[in-house]
Design a protein around this motif. Structure first.
Motif, PDB file in Angstrom:
ATOM      1  N   GLU A 213      18.632  28.197 -16.859  1.00  0.00           N
ATOM      2  CA  GLU A 213      17.898  28.195 -15.733  1.00  0.00           C
ATOM      3  C   GLU A 213      17.306  26.678 -15.574  1.00  0.00           C
ATOM      4  OE1 GLU A 213      15.207  31.471 -15.049  1.00  0.00           O
ATOM      5  OE2 GLU A 213      16.209  32.473 -16.642  1.00  0.00           O
ATOM      6  N   ASP A 214      17.111  26.305 -14.452  1.00  0.00           N
ATOM      7  CA  ASP A 214      16.702  25.160 -14.042  1.00  0.00           C
ATOM      8  C   ASP A 214      15.137  24.818 -14.348  1.00  0.00           C
ATOM      9  OD1 ASP A 214      15.658  22.737 -12.535  1.00  0.00           O
ATOM     10  OD2 ASP A 214      17.566  22.280 -12.196  1.00  0.00           O
ATOM     11  N   LEU A 215      14.599  24.261 -15.015  1.00  0.00           N
ATOM     12  CA  LEU A 215      13.127  24.294 -15.215  1.00  0.00           C
ATOM     13  C   LEU A 215      12.376  23.814 -14.188  1.00  0.00           C
ATOM     14  CD1 LEU A 215      13.150  22.795 -18.955  1.00  0.00           C
ATOM     15  CD2 LEU A 215      12.691  25.195 -18.193  1.00  0.00           C
ATOM     16  N   PHE A 216      13.033  23.126 -12.972  1.00  0.00           N
ATOM     17  CA  PHE A 216      12.153  22.500 -12.162  1.00  0.00           C
ATOM     18  C   PHE A 216      12.662  23.056 -10.678  1.00  0.00           C
ATOM     19  CE2 PHE A 216      12.590  19.273 -15.569  1.00  0.00           C
ATOM     20  CZ  PHE A 216      11.192  19.427 -15.986  1.00  0.00           C
ATOM     21  N   ASP A 217      13.468  23.898 -10.647  1.00  0.00           N
ATOM     22  CA  ASP A 217      13.870  24.666  -9.560  1.00  0.00           C
ATOM     23  C   ASP A 217      14.138  26.067  -9.848  1.00  0.00           C
ATOM     24  OD1 ASP A 217      15.136  25.139  -6.849  1.00  0.00           O
ATOM     25  OD2 ASP A 217      16.466  23.619  -7.033  1.00  0.00           O
ATOM     26  N   PRO A 218      13.226  26.934  -9.627  1.00  0.00           N
ATOM     27  CA  PRO A 218      13.058  28.253 -10.078  1.00  0.00           C
ATOM     28  C   PRO A 218      14.217  29.116  -9.172  1.00  0.00           C
ATOM     29  CG  PRO A 218      10.757  27.675  -9.575  1.00  0.00           C
ATOM     30  CD  PRO A 218      11.670  26.424  -9.118  1.00  0.00           C
ATOM     31  N   GLY A 219      14.945  29.977  -9.821  1.00  0.00           N
ATOM     32  CA  GLY A 219      16.121  30.698  -9.034  1.00  0.00           C
ATOM     33  C   GLY A 219      17.484  30.001  -9.269  1.00  0.00           C
ATOM     34  N   LEU A 220      17.566  28.654  -9.631  1.00  0.00           N
ATOM     35  CA  LEU A 220      18.728  28.066  -9.766  1.00  0.00           C
ATOM     36  C   LEU A 220      19.054  28.135 -11.269  1.00  0.00           C
ATOM     37  CD1 LEU A 220      20.588  26.004  -8.572  1.00  0.00           C
ATOM     38  CD2 LEU A 220      19.647  24.340  -9.463  1.00  0.00           C
ATOM     39  N   ILE A 221      20.422  28.488 -11.346  1.00  0.00           N
ATOM     40  CA  ILE A 221      21.200  28.757 -12.600  1.00  0.00           C
ATOM     41  C   ILE A 221      22.366  27.668 -12.857  1.00  0.00           C
ATOM     42  CG2 ILE A 221      22.458  30.254 -14.126  1.00  0.00           C
ATOM     43  CD1 ILE A 221      20.968  32.660 -12.493  1.00  0.00           C
ATOM     44  N   ARG A 222      22.194  26.934 -13.775  1.00  0.00           N
ATOM     45  CA  ARG A 222      23.442  26.012 -13.916  1.00  0.00           C
ATOM     46  C   ARG A 222      24.288  26.577 -15.103  1.00  0.00           C
ATOM     47  NH1 ARG A 222      22.073  21.351 -11.196  1.00  0.00           N
ATOM     48  NH2 ARG A 222      19.883  21.049 -10.782  1.00  0.00           N
ATOM     49  N   PHE A 223      25.687  26.169 -14.835  1.00  0.00           N
ATOM     50  CA  PHE A 223      26.710  26.573 -15.810  1.00  0.00           C
ATOM     51  C   PHE A 223      27.449  25.366 -15.925  1.00  0.00           C
ATOM     52  CE2 PHE A 223      25.771  30.415 -13.311  1.00  0.00           C
ATOM     53  CZ  PHE A 223      25.941  31.466 -14.067  1.00  0.00           C
ATOM     54  N   SER A 224      27.913  25.238 -17.139  1.00  0.00           N
ATOM     55  CA  SER A 224      29.119  24.426 -17.691  1.00  0.00           C
ATOM     56  C   SER A 224      29.996  25.246 -18.561  1.00  0.00           C
ATOM     57  CB  SER A 224      28.504  23.155 -18.299  1.00  0.00           C
ATOM     58  OG  SER A 224      27.733  23.704 -19.521  1.00  0.00           O
ATOM     59  N   GLU A 225      31.310  24.946 -18.338  1.00  0.00           N
ATOM     60  CA  GLU A 225      32.264  25.783 -18.924  1.00  0.00           C
ATOM     61  C   GLU A 225      33.478  24.836 -19.378  1.00  0.00           C
ATOM     62  OE1 GLU A 225      33.963  28.750 -16.096  1.00  0.00           O
ATOM     63  OE2 GLU A 225      32.259  28.651 -15.021  1.00  0.00           O
ATOM     64  N   LEU A 226      34.310  25.006 -20.348  1.00  0.00           N
ATOM     65  CA  LEU A 226      35.385  24.414 -20.892  1.00  0.00           C
ATOM     66  C   LEU A 226      36.461  25.329 -21.214  1.00  0.00           C
ATOM     67  CD1 LEU A 226      36.087  21.425 -21.569  1.00  0.00           C
ATOM     68  CD2 LEU A 226      35.402  21.797 -23.954  1.00  0.00           C
ATOM     69  N   TRP A 227      37.555  24.969 -20.519  1.00  0.00           N
ATOM     70  CA  TRP A 227      38.626  25.976 -20.840  1.00  0.00           C
ATOM     71  C   TRP A 227      40.092  25.056 -21.379  1.00  0.00           C
ATOM     72  CZ3 TRP A 227      37.842  31.074 -20.470  1.00  0.00           C
ATOM     73  CH2 TRP A 227      36.726  31.550 -19.962  1.00  0.00           C
ATOM     74  N   PRO A 228      40.509  25.614 -22.057  1.00  0.00           N
ATOM     75  CA  PRO A 228      41.847  24.853 -22.573  1.00  0.00           C
ATOM     76  C   PRO A 228      43.008  24.222 -21.690  1.00  0.00           C
ATOM     77  CG  PRO A 228      41.902  26.936 -23.567  1.00  0.00           C
ATOM     78  CD  PRO A 228      41.078  26.860 -22.706  1.00  0.00           C
ATOM     79  N   ASP A 229      43.091  25.202 -20.581  1.00  0.00           N
ATOM     80  CA  ASP A 229      43.886  24.821 -19.413  1.00  0.00           C
ATOM     81  C   ASP A 229      43.661  25.821 -18.178  1.00  0.00           C
ATOM     82  OD1 ASP A 229      44.926  27.455 -20.083  1.00  0.00           O
ATOM     83  OD2 ASP A 229      46.079  26.568 -21.779  1.00  0.00           O
ATOM     84  N   ASN A 230      44.423  25.341 -17.179  1.00  0.00           N
ATOM     85  CA  ASN A 230      44.172  26.070 -15.855  1.00  0.00           C
ATOM     86  C   ASN A 230      44.575  27.651 -16.054  1.00  0.00           C
ATOM     87  OD1 ASN A 230      43.052  24.374 -13.931  1.00  0.00           O
ATOM     88  ND2 ASN A 230      44.921  23.364 -14.048  1.00  0.00           N
ATOM     89  N   ASP A 231      45.387  28.048 -16.960  1.00  0.00           N
ATOM     90  CA  ASP A 231      45.974  29.469 -17.134  1.00  0.00           C
ATOM     91  C   ASP A 231      44.855  30.179 -17.722  1.00  0.00           C
ATOM     92  OD1 ASP A 231      48.407  28.747 -15.965  1.00  0.00           O
ATOM     93  OD2 ASP A 231      49.436  28.639 -18.010  1.00  0.00           O
ATOM     94  N   SER A 232      43.948  29.578 -18.637  1.00  0.00           N
ATOM     95  CA  SER A 232      42.750  30.370 -19.358  1.00  0.00           C
ATOM     96  C   SER A 232      41.802  30.633 -18.258  1.00  0.00           C
ATOM     97  CB  SER A 232      42.337  29.469 -20.372  1.00  0.00           C
ATOM     98  OG  SER A 232      43.346  29.332 -21.347  1.00  0.00           O
ATOM     99  N   LEU A 233      41.384  29.625 -17.352  1.00  0.00           N
ATOM    100  CA  LEU A 233      40.639  29.474 -16.324  1.00  0.00           C
ATOM    101  C   LEU A 233      40.933  30.609 -15.523  1.00  0.00           C
ATOM    102  CD1 LEU A 233      38.004  28.720 -14.883  1.00  0.00           C
ATOM    103  CD2 LEU A 233      39.169  26.866 -13.943  1.00  0.00           C
ATOM    104  N   ASP A 234      42.141  30.616 -14.925  1.00  0.00           N
ATOM    105  CA  ASP A 234      42.428  31.467 -14.160  1.00  0.00           C
ATOM    106  C   ASP A 234      42.302  33.070 -14.512  1.00  0.00           C
ATOM    107  OD1 ASP A 234      43.228  29.680 -12.043  1.00  0.00           O
ATOM    108  OD2 ASP A 234      45.286  29.590 -12.678  1.00  0.00           O
ATOM    109  N   ALA A 235      42.847  33.213 -15.895  1.00  0.00           N
ATOM    110  CA  ALA A 235      42.662  34.620 -16.456  1.00  0.00           C
ATOM    111  C   ALA A 235      40.974  34.971 -16.478  1.00  0.00           C
ATOM    112  CB  ALA A 235      43.158  34.517 -18.069  1.00  0.00           C
ATOM    113  N   HIS A 236      40.327  33.977 -16.462  1.00  0.00           N
ATOM    114  CA  HIS A 236      38.775  34.406 -16.625  1.00  0.00           C
ATOM    115  C   HIS A 236      38.271  34.849 -15.399  1.00  0.00           C
ATOM    116  CE1 HIS A 236      34.629  33.690 -16.699  1.00  0.00           C
ATOM    117  NE2 HIS A 236      34.482  32.867 -15.770  1.00  0.00           N
TER     118      HIS A 236
END
Length: 102
Positions: free
Chosen positions: A45-68
Motif C-alpha cells: 500500500e502506498d504510504l502517501f496515497d491512501p487506497g493505492l496498491i502497488r504491485f511488482s512481479e517477476l515471471w520467467p517468461d510470457n507463458d508463465s505470465l499468461d498462465a497466471h
C-alpha cells in the motif's frame, strides 16, 4: 540469453474500503506466490496515497505470465475487487534481457 518478464502495476480503491480489501488481497497474493513460475510477487500500500496498491512481479517468461492471468484464483479476486469499489487498474509488462544487480 533468456528473457524474463517484469510487471509493474497499481490498483486504486476508495481508502475507506482498504480494511475489507486486505483479506481478499492476501488470499490472492498467497495463491500467486505459490503458482508455478512465479519468481517474485510483491504488493504494498502506498504510504502517501491512501487506497493505492502497488504491485511488482517477476515471471520467467510470457507463458508463465499468461498462465497466471487465467489461473483459478484470478476470477474470485477480480470479482471481490469490483465489489469493493475498484476504481482504477493499470499494469504493464516489460521484457528483460539480462538483469544485473545494482
Amino acid at each position: 540469453m533468456k528473457e524474463t518478464v517484469a510487471v509493474f502495476g497499481t490498483l486504486r480503491f476508495p481508502p475507506e474500503s482498504m480494511d475489507a480489501v486486505r483479506p481478499h488481497l492476501k488470499t490472492f497474493v498467497d495463491a500467486t506466490r505459490n503458482q508455478d513460475g512465479c519468481i517474485a510477487y510483491d504488493v504494498a500500500e502506498d504510504l502517501f496515497d491512501p487506497g493505492l496498491i502497488r504491485f511488482s512481479e517477476l515471471w520467467p517468461d510470457n507463458d508463465s505470465l499468461d498462465a497466471h492471468l487465467v489461473a483459478p484464483h484470478i476470477a474470485p479476486w477480480r470479482e471481490a475487487a469490483k465489489q469493493l469499489g475498484l476504481m482504477e487498474r493499470v499494469f504493464t509488462a516489460y521484457g528483460i534481457q539480462g538483469a544485473r544487480s545494482v
